[in-house]
Scaffold this motif. Sequence first.
Motif, PDB file in Angstrom:
ATOM      1  N   ALA A  11      40.513  58.021  13.882  1.00 62.81           N
ATOM      2  CA  ALA A  11      41.857  58.406  13.570  1.00 62.81           C
ATOM      3  C   ALA A  11      42.820  57.425  12.881  1.00 62.81           C
ATOM      4  O   ALA A  11      43.597  57.784  11.806  1.00 62.81           O
ATOM      5  N   ARG A  12      42.680  56.258  13.567  1.00 68.41           N
ATOM      6  CA  ARG A  12      43.544  55.416  12.975  1.00 68.41           C
ATOM      7  C   ARG A  12      43.138  54.953  11.351  1.00 68.41           C
ATOM      8  O   ARG A  12      44.189  54.813  10.410  1.00 68.41           O
ATOM      9  N   LEU A  13      41.797  54.956  11.047  1.00 70.13           N
ATOM     10  CA  LEU A  13      41.476  54.673   9.514  1.00 70.13           C
ATOM     11  C   LEU A  13      41.938  55.553   8.801  1.00 70.13           C
ATOM     12  O   LEU A  13      42.336  55.426   7.785  1.00 70.13           O
ATOM     13  N   LEU A  14      41.663  56.877   9.201  1.00 65.40           N
ATOM     14  CA  LEU A  14      42.225  58.071   8.298  1.00 65.40           C
ATOM     15  C   LEU A  14      43.691  58.122   7.893  1.00 65.40           C
ATOM     16  O   LEU A  14      43.859  58.357   6.979  1.00 65.40           O
ATOM     17  N   ALA A  15      44.388  57.436   9.064  1.00 63.95           N
ATOM     18  CA  ALA A  15      45.756  57.644   8.793  1.00 63.95           C
ATOM     19  C   ALA A  15      46.108  56.513   7.957  1.00 63.95           C
ATOM     20  O   ALA A  15      46.794  56.515   6.882  1.00 63.95           O
ATOM     21  N   VAL A  16      45.465  55.498   7.702  1.00 64.24           N
ATOM     22  CA  VAL A  16      45.630  54.179   6.667  1.00 64.24           C
ATOM     23  C   VAL A  16      45.178  54.726   5.356  1.00 64.24           C
ATOM     24  O   VAL A  16      45.817  54.391   4.505  1.00 64.24           O
ATOM     25  N   LEU A  17      43.829  55.417   5.375  1.00 62.65           N
ATOM     26  CA  LEU A  17      43.334  55.765   4.015  1.00 62.65           C
ATOM     27  C   LEU A  17      44.525  56.950   3.487  1.00 62.65           C
ATOM     28  O   LEU A  17      44.721  56.796   2.389  1.00 62.65           O
ATOM     29  N   GLY A  18      45.080  57.807   4.373  1.00 60.17           N
ATOM     30  CA  GLY A  18      46.125  58.504   3.758  1.00 60.17           C
ATOM     31  C   GLY A  18      47.300  57.925   3.078  1.00 60.17           C
ATOM     32  O   GLY A  18      47.684  58.286   2.289  1.00 60.17           O
ATOM     33  N   LEU A  19      47.584  57.085   3.837  1.00 60.20           N
ATOM     34  CA  LEU A  19      48.607  56.041   3.321  1.00 60.20           C
ATOM     35  C   LEU A  19      48.309  55.669   2.090  1.00 60.20           C
ATOM     36  O   LEU A  19      49.202  55.416   0.939  1.00 60.20           O
ATOM     37  N   GLY A  20      47.024  55.056   1.941  1.00 58.11           N
ATOM     38  CA  GLY A  20      46.530  54.655   0.721  1.00 58.11           C
ATOM     39  C   GLY A  20      46.554  55.377  -0.383  1.00 58.11           C
ATOM     40  O   GLY A  20      47.021  55.214  -1.559  1.00 58.11           O
ATOM     41  N   VAL A  21      46.305  56.754  -0.161  1.00 59.13           N
ATOM     42  CA  VAL A  21      46.410  57.706  -1.138  1.00 59.13           C
ATOM     43  C   VAL A  21      47.857  57.908  -1.691  1.00 59.13           C
ATOM     44  O   VAL A  21      48.213  57.941  -2.742  1.00 59.13           O
ATOM     45  N   VAL A  22      48.816  58.054  -0.899  1.00 60.72           N
ATOM     46  CA  VAL A  22      50.196  57.923  -1.049  1.00 60.72           C
ATOM     47  C   VAL A  22      50.650  56.953  -2.033  1.00 60.72           C
ATOM     48  O   VAL A  22      51.299  56.978  -3.133  1.00 60.72           O
ATOM     49  N   LEU A  23      50.189  55.672  -1.559  1.00 60.77           N
ATOM     50  CA  LEU A  23      50.569  54.346  -2.569  1.00 60.77           C
ATOM     51  C   LEU A  23      49.970  54.386  -3.685  1.00 60.77           C
ATOM     52  O   LEU A  23      50.619  54.207  -4.627  1.00 60.77           O
ATOM     53  N   ALA A  24      48.578  54.833  -3.767  1.00 62.53           N
ATOM     54  CA  ALA A  24      47.981  54.963  -5.094  1.00 62.53           C
ATOM     55  C   ALA A  24      48.696  55.712  -6.174  1.00 62.53           C
ATOM     56  O   ALA A  24      48.747  55.755  -7.244  1.00 62.53           O
ATOM     57  N   VAL A  25      49.110  57.105  -5.492  1.00 64.48           N
ATOM     58  CA  VAL A  25      49.792  57.960  -6.508  1.00 64.48           C
ATOM     59  C   VAL A  25      51.208  57.582  -6.969  1.00 64.48           C
ATOM     60  O   VAL A  25      51.421  57.697  -7.878  1.00 64.48           O
ATOM     61  N   ALA A  26      51.887  56.730  -6.026  1.00 67.72           N
ATOM     62  CA  ALA A  26      53.144  56.107  -6.242  1.00 67.72           C
ATOM     63  C   ALA A  26      53.104  55.015  -7.032  1.00 67.72           C
ATOM     64  O   ALA A  26      54.373  54.576  -7.666  1.00 67.72           O
TER      65      ALA A  26
END
Length: 258
Positions: A11-26
């Motif tokens: 769950a923690r890993l998926l949360a960080v990966l989700g954050l990574g997606v946001v950063l990659a888009v931004a």
Amino acid sequence: MRRLRRVLRLARLLAVLGLGVVLAVAVGPLERLGRPRQVRPRLTRWFLARLAGCLPFRVRVHGQPGAEPMLWVANHVSWTDIPLLGALAPLAFLSKAEVRAWPLAGWLAQCGGTLFIRRGAGDSGQLGRQLAAQLRRGRPLLVFPEGTTTDGQALRPFHGRLMACAADTGCRVQPVAIRYRRAGAPDPLAPFIGDDDLVSHLLRVFDADPGEVDIHLLPPLAAAGVPRNQLARQARAAIAEALGLAPVPVPEEVAEAA
């Protein structure tokens, strides 16, 4: 208990990966608003530090990264080397082309500025120019000169062509030794070798108690005017010594082929 631990870690890993997606888009819009050469490296380092924090390892870093841009060269044990080392400095990475096809991870790596190389590709001159361009931009670059992962208990010959960019640009070389241990012995779970797939390896590591990782940032090597294969042998010898491995000489013809 083990199943709950796995669920929480995932769950923690998926949360960080989700954050990574946001950063990659931004990252694109942020680069247009700020300083393009600084935004992506800083965001990448920040993300990799968060990703490293998700991994069940206790990390000890010996030495300090230098302030100048250098060519980092490290032994290669696992995909986990990348977040653990990327958390230490705003590094660019060189990776095998297959990683770009990994679901999500490959796309995030590309957005973070990773350079990809096809194994067996013949144009070493073009690769050298790409690597040199990264160093000239003032961004430290990490390569794994063995060209593949190992179990961490031996070193393969280092490919000199991956280190020519240091001599071409005058940048120094930062040798890095990374060692995984578990219960006082070499970690059998951390190596990502053979027919391992990313998901199975991740679950295997997440099911276990935390392992230990020692990262040694060794004294930098001068590269200006040093032949690339001699530089490769020097870096390999320094890393072998830090890992406590017996120095195995590399025949001259093998070094030249690398």
